[in-house]
Scaffold this motif. Structure first.
Motif: not given
Length: 156
Positions: A37, A42-47, A49, A52, A57, A62, A65
């Motif tokens: 990331a 590409d720091s989308q939270w699904i990867h 956080d 979260r 999710g 997590t 990618h």
């Protein structure tokens, strides 16, 4: 490694259909996902956080990618000896038909299976090599998570 004895540039086309087998498993832990990331932005939270992803999710954790899984292909090719030893160089030429079949949970091991599917002479001393790469992630069993055709320009 599952390299044929007569695997040279001169015999490359004769080996279309050859299955090189599986590369060694690679751990896609949270540290590697976070590093990817950071490199790609590409720091989308699904990867990245963990909290979260666990609470909001769809998977409860997590996931790696898809492009991280795709990026494992070049190293697998060299590990498995996909390119003949008498080649003077290999250039990434691209990918076709990339499909991400299932999410890869953080902490999973992924291994690639590689098959030589096509060899086309582009010009004297240069061949376009197409491989089918199937990534399998280890859960309870090794399940397919990605299929991609890679293209490389192999030079004499």
């Amino acid at each position: 490694m599952n390299i044929p004895k007569d695997y040279t540039l001169a015999a490359l086309k004769a080996h279309v259909g050859h299955d090189f087998g599986h590369a060694a498993p690679v751990l896609l832990d949270q540290r590697r996902i976070d590093s990817f990331a950071g490199c790609t932005g590409d720091s989308q939270w699904i990867h990245v956080d963990v909290d979260r992803a666990r609470t909001q999710g769809p998977f409860g954790h997590t996931i790696a990618h898809g492009l991280l899984v795709l990026s494992l292909i070049p190293a697998a090719h060299f590990e498995l000896g996909v390119y003949p030893a008498d080649a003077s160089g290999v250039l990434n030429y691209g990918f076709d038909r990339v499909r991400f079949l299932a999410p890869v949970p953080s902490g999973s091991y992924v291994r690639l299976q590689v098959e030589l599917v096509e060899v086309t002479e582009k010009q004297p001393g240069q061949w376009l090599v197409r491989c089918r790469n199937t990534a399998h992630a280890r859960g309870e069993a090794w399940g397919a998570v990605m299929v991609a055709e890679s293209l490389a320009l192999v030079m004499a």
